[in-house]
Design an enzyme around this catalytic site. Structure first.
Site, PDB file in Angstrom:
ATOM      1  N   LYS A 114       0.836  -1.205   0.000  1.00 40.05           N
ATOM      2  CA  LYS A 114       0.000   0.000   0.000  1.00 40.05           C
ATOM      3  C   LYS A 114       0.871   1.257   0.000  1.00 40.05           C
ATOM      4  O   LYS A 114       0.558   2.240  -0.651  1.00 40.05           O
ATOM      5  CB  LYS A 114      -0.925   0.024   1.227  1.00 40.05           C
ATOM      6  N   LYS A 195     -11.444  -6.572 -14.883  1.00 38.83           N
ATOM      7  CA  LYS A 195     -12.206  -6.714 -13.647  1.00 38.83           C
ATOM      8  C   LYS A 195     -12.837  -5.371 -13.260  1.00 38.83           C
ATOM      9  O   LYS A 195     -12.188  -4.328 -13.378  1.00 38.83           O
ATOM     10  CB  LYS A 195     -11.209  -7.169 -12.569  1.00 38.83           C
ATOM     11  N   LYS A 198     -13.077   0.508  -9.291  1.00 41.55           N
ATOM     12  CA  LYS A 198     -13.079   1.973  -9.231  1.00 41.55           C
ATOM     13  C   LYS A 198     -11.906   2.562  -9.989  1.00 41.55           C
ATOM     14  O   LYS A 198     -12.025   3.523 -10.720  1.00 41.55           O
ATOM     15  CB  LYS A 198     -12.890   2.401  -7.773  1.00 41.55           C
TER      16      LYS A 198
END
Ligand code: TRP
Length: 332
Positions: A114, A195, A198
């Protein structure tokens, strides 16, 4: 017999799309029948990466709550709440931090990933490092048995079990070791065939009005080899067909597959059938969403009540933890 406990949460970090509905939320809804379920909005978790835009967190929280209820999470069956309305999670997080080796947190794969992914944001914070520990507190404070999550969350469940085990060894066997519930779902493709996500800008959102949904499907990618109406196609190469497999009847699936291979039907005909079925699937949700958006008082009433209920359960666990960790002061 006492029902086993299921718990899961979602961060209010953006709009939900059809993929989230089919892949996660509908599963949560069906688990309500067999388990005692706790479902919540992880607003503190959203702050770990979103602390610079608090106004977005609030807006997203309201929308997500509307999505939860419209999708069929039922406050009469499940406890539906907001993380920050149950401060016991924070206290347990703090107490667990005393027994959590730093190395365990630094080694969680999502920590480095991340940080790489969000390099523009400063998330070299204490809160971000503690993300999986807060998640652990969320789960074990209800002594949950199962946690329905996506595969990306498995490392968080692993550290959760490690911490539960460590607590049980150090003090007393209090916490079950929660297992992830990884139910297999059809992958929902987005309008470009990748896929649905967002970040790819290819999603059909639960907040999209019907005209937009229709527009998005009408302009969806199909088998690239079918340039003209008379060209024969291969349905397996079309994301429209993948959506048919999720939303259409067996008969319709057969029919569009055959029609595509023989060029008996055009892509637009095929899409029209899909639009009809997705509308049918989403209509009850749209209806409930618009009702809920027009009645925010009721919405907050539901979540306040849910949070009170959650708090009671969380407090039961926490009072045992305080005592085991030497923090029960009689006479005051
Ligand atoms: N980390 C989860 C996610 O991003 C959200 C979450 C927070 C969660 N606490 C949880 C999920 C507890 C399951 C259980 O999806």
């Amino acid at each position: 017999m006492k029902k086993e406990i299921v718990l899961s949460g979602m961060q209010p970090s953006g709009k939900l799309h059809l993929g989230n509905l089919v892949g996660a939320l509908k599963n949560w809804v069906s688990l309500q029948e067999r388990y005692e379920c706790f479902y919540f909005l992880a607003d503190w978790h959203a702050l770990t990466t979103g602390y610079l835009s608090p106004e977005i967190i609030k807006e997203n929280s309201q929308d997500l709550l509307i999505n939860f209820l419209a999708a069929g999470l039922d406050p009469n069956k499940s406890t539906i709440f907001i993380q920050s309305m149950v401060p016991q999670h924070a206290e347990l997080h703090l107490l667990l931090s005393m027994i959590t080796p730093l190395g365990w947190l630094e080694r969680v794969p999502t920590f480095k990933e991340k940080q790489e992914e969000l390099r523009g944001k400063d998330i070299s914070t204490y809160g971000f490092l503690g993300y999986p520990l807060l998640q652990t507190a969320d789960i074990i404070i209800y002594r949950a048995n199962y946690v329905p999550v996506g595969i990306d969350q498995v490392p968080h469940l692993e550290i959760c079990r490690e911490i539960a085990r460590r607590f049980n060894n150090l003090y007393k066997d209090l916490f079950p070791e929660p297992q992830p519930l990884l139910t297999e779902f059809p992958k929902v493709p987005g309008v470009d065939g990748r896929k649905m996500s967002k970040s790819y800008d290819n999603a059909i959102y639960l907040s999209d009005p019907p005209q937009i949904v229709e527009q998005k499907i009408k302009t969806m990618m199909t088998d690239p080899a079918r340039k003209r109406r008379t060209d024969k196609g291969d349905p397996e190469l079309s994301p429209v067909f993948q959506l048919h497999k999720i939303f259409s009847t067996d008969e319709e699936i057969q029919e569009v597959a055959k029609g595509c291979r023989t060029a008996d039907i055009g892509c637009l005909d095929c899409k029209k059938i899909l639009i009809k079925n997705i509308f049918k699937y989403l209509e009850p949700l749209w209806e409930r969403q618009s009702k809920l958006s027009g009645n925010l008082d009721e919405l907050y009433e539901i979540v306040f009540t849910g949070s009170q209920k959650a708090m009671k359960r969380a407090e039961e666990t926490l009072s045992i933890v305080r005592e085991l960790m030497g923090l029960r002061y009689k006479n005051i």
